[in-house]
Design a protein around this motif. Structure first.
Motif, PDB file in Angstrom:
ATOM      1  N   THR B 225      59.040 -21.888   0.435  1.00  0.00           N
ATOM      2  CA  THR B 225      59.359 -21.219   1.691  1.00  0.00           C
ATOM      3  C   THR B 225      58.459 -21.775   2.794  1.00  0.00           C
ATOM      4  O   THR B 225      57.275 -22.045   2.552  1.00  0.00           O
ATOM      5  N   VAL B 227      56.122 -21.159   5.483  1.00  0.00           N
ATOM      6  CA  VAL B 227      55.330 -19.977   5.842  1.00  0.00           C
ATOM      7  C   VAL B 227      54.690 -20.080   7.213  1.00  0.00           C
ATOM      8  O   VAL B 227      54.170 -19.092   7.736  1.00  0.00           O
ATOM      9  N   LEU B 237      54.463 -25.293   3.854  1.00  0.00           N
ATOM     10  CA  LEU B 237      55.193 -24.712   2.730  1.00  0.00           C
ATOM     11  C   LEU B 237      54.260 -23.870   1.872  1.00  0.00           C
ATOM     12  O   LEU B 237      53.059 -24.159   1.803  1.00  0.00           O
ATOM     13  N   ASP B 238      54.832 -22.899   1.157  1.00  0.00           N
ATOM     14  CA  ASP B 238      54.000 -22.076   0.273  1.00  0.00           C
ATOM     15  C   ASP B 238      53.843 -22.710  -1.113  1.00  0.00           C
ATOM     16  O   ASP B 238      53.916 -22.032  -2.139  1.00  0.00           O
ATOM     17  N   GLY B 239      53.603 -24.005  -1.121  1.00  0.00           N
ATOM     18  CA  GLY B 239      53.317 -24.702  -2.376  1.00  0.00           C
ATOM     19  C   GLY B 239      52.454 -25.903  -2.056  1.00  0.00           C
ATOM     20  O   GLY B 239      52.755 -26.640  -1.106  1.00  0.00           O
ATOM     21  N   GLU B 271      47.338 -24.233  -2.034  1.00  0.00           N
ATOM     22  CA  GLU B 271      48.533 -23.394  -1.994  1.00  0.00           C
ATOM     23  C   GLU B 271      49.383 -23.628  -0.748  1.00  0.00           C
ATOM     24  O   GLU B 271      50.212 -22.794  -0.383  1.00  0.00           O
ATOM     25  N   HIS B 272      49.144 -24.719  -0.057  1.00  0.00           N
ATOM     26  CA  HIS B 272      49.891 -25.055   1.150  1.00  0.00           C
ATOM     27  C   HIS B 272      50.358 -26.502   1.091  1.00  0.00           C
ATOM     28  O   HIS B 272      49.589 -27.387   0.715  1.00  0.00           O
TER      29      HIS B 272
END
Lengths: 328, 328
Positions: B225, B227, B237-239, B271-272
């Motif tokens: 997603t 974010v 992104l949330d990854g 985490e981004h």
């Protein structure tokens, strides 16, 4: 753990250690017992695991988006003290709606960018506008400002935002900053009220490079074995990118071999570490066990199911990495 | 799965798919059901999990060293058909001693280096010498040669080694090679008797780049997603590296966003995911869900506890990644 706590205590800065590094509830409990005000998590999955283990004050400095995650967040907020961040109206509005539905009052900090170019509003005016927007929502409370990393831009950004907000008597209660490399400089930034450090709990090659920790303070290593010596100066370790990750974090090479500090781990396959020891006077043999300090302890923890805690050469406990892989 | 099996079948090459990519027993069973002769694992921990799940023919092309691991290996060999590799006298002698203690007869292949500069003997004479050493041990059987990747050096190395060994009537029964990017060239190498491919089961950005698979064949992606959109052309992104790993595998950028193929994921925090969409005509919005094909599916699998299997938009099953983190 004690050293950072004492330092922050002596400067009146609240300690909110980041558990992304260890992901182990027992260590989080030790951090609280040592005096931390709460813990910081980076994902809702991590918060859920820490809340289950009894942690009660959690800061989640992340933009939480989407119905499923907002529901999980608000269910957690019904059980524990939890605060989050936002850097856009979209995030604020999502939080507001979910908080209202769940009859929760959620403290929200505004994230600002000090130059990392990740998340965060770009200007003090944007920060202030978002603070107003938060405070206009009936179930949200503007709680302060958050950034990463702490640097020379931090103070002026906070001061300018505060100057705008003071006109309307909106106060910035919390200023949360983070970063293990900069942790001993926290007191030089008078605006800072809370500190989030993660890697300080273990240390790694990156922390060593930054000067924030000394080699004898680093409490994290991977024991490997030399499985091949195909040429006079090339050795292969039984650990690669699935053990150490491929994180370079700006360093040259992929880890420090304590027994052969002149050796250079120059590449990884998934289960092999390729190292060159042409600069070593003594050469490692096949079958030799080597202690490697990784570049980045956070990503290594996340690859293991268990961490073995050793004191004076004796295994004291084995911790399951409970929040490993909690990326959702 | 079917396509590679048919191709190898038609050329009389045994299929030994590498489970390091998926680490899921159910998929290994599907590979066997489709006609694979056995499976390949890279670590004893992986073999243990696959053997527990009922897999019976396993190739472990790794130098197994040290009493603890040798004991685990021989206990497995008492239950299933397992073969390993060696590239040094040290490894051969360790295997021989352990096999004798456990009253096991262990097939051993000699690993040779086709230019990757990882493990493997360097010359055909070294390969032959190691083959003799294996055959001199009462509980070991020299079973053939192994290398990775398959390339233009492979055939001549095998032929030269075979020429040396034939004088003493030592035969090279198996020639095991591997690599998804080169899999469709296996038949051009007449020496090859077995093939180990791992990534073919899913595919990724690296496999696409190699030309071995087409985009519509890639069966592996991560749903993320957006974010944050801090600036007009930067999205978050949330990854990040704990979702996708930091593996570049020689590529530019860290993944392919299907909805915005012109976007460039230029860096990761844990985490981004930081991406630039200045080249995109349409721009993604905060909250939008994006499908990302990672650079390297093997390292991504290893970061997740579960893989969600989707057919025609419907979740068909959720597989636990049983051998995730099995690096010991």
């Amino acid at each position: 753990m004690q050293r950072l706590q004492s330092y922050l205590d002596s400067h009146g800065i609240a300690n909110w250690p980041h558990i992304k590094t260890h992901k182990i509830p027992a260590i989080a409990q030790m951090q609280i017992a040592a005096g931390a005000a709460g813990i910081t998590c980076q994902k809702i999955g991590e918060v859920e695991i820490m809340a289950q283990a009894g942690l009660r004050n959690i800061f989640l400095p992340y933009n939480i988006i989407g119905e499923a995650k907002l529901n999980r967040l608000m269910e957690l907020a019904q059980q524990i003290e939890i605060s989050v961040t936002a850097d856009s109206a979209f995030v604020v509005d999502g939080l507001a709606q979910a908080a209202q539905q769940h009859q929760v009052t959620m403290p929200v900090l505004v994230e600002f960018d000090t130059g990392l170019a990740r998340c965060g509003v770009q200007t003090p005016q944007q920060a202030a506008d978002l603070a107003y927007r938060i405070d206009r929502q009936s179930n949200l409370v503007f709680d302060g400002l958050m950034t990463y990393p702490l640097n020379e831009r931090t103070d002026s950004f906070v001061q300018q935002t505060r100057a705008i907000l003071e006109k309307d008597r909106v106060s910035v209660r919390r200023v949360s900053v983070g970063g293990t490399p900069q942790m001993w400089q926290a007191h030089e930034h008078p605006v800072v009220t809370e500190y989030r450090a993660g890697m300080y709990i273990y240390g790694d090659r990156y922390t060593l490079k930054s000067g924030a920790m000394k080699l004898e303070e680093v409490a994290f290593s991977v024991i490997t074995t030399v499985v091949s010596r195909p040429t006079p100066d090339r050795g292969i370790l039984d650990g690669g990118s699935k053990t150490f990750s491929s994180d370079l974090v700006g360093l040259d090479g992929y880890g420090l071999i304590l027994e052969y500090p002149q050796a250079r781990i120059y590449s990884f396959s998934e289960e092999h570490g390729h190292f060159d020891f042409s600069d070593c006077l003594e050469k490692p043999e096949i079958g030799e066990r080597l202690t490697v300090i990784p570049n980045h302890c956070c990503s290594v923890t996340n690859l293991f199911n268990e961490i073995v805690a050793v004191r004076d050469g004796v295994v004291e406990t084995i911790w399951p990495v409970a929040a490993r892989g909690a990326v959702q």
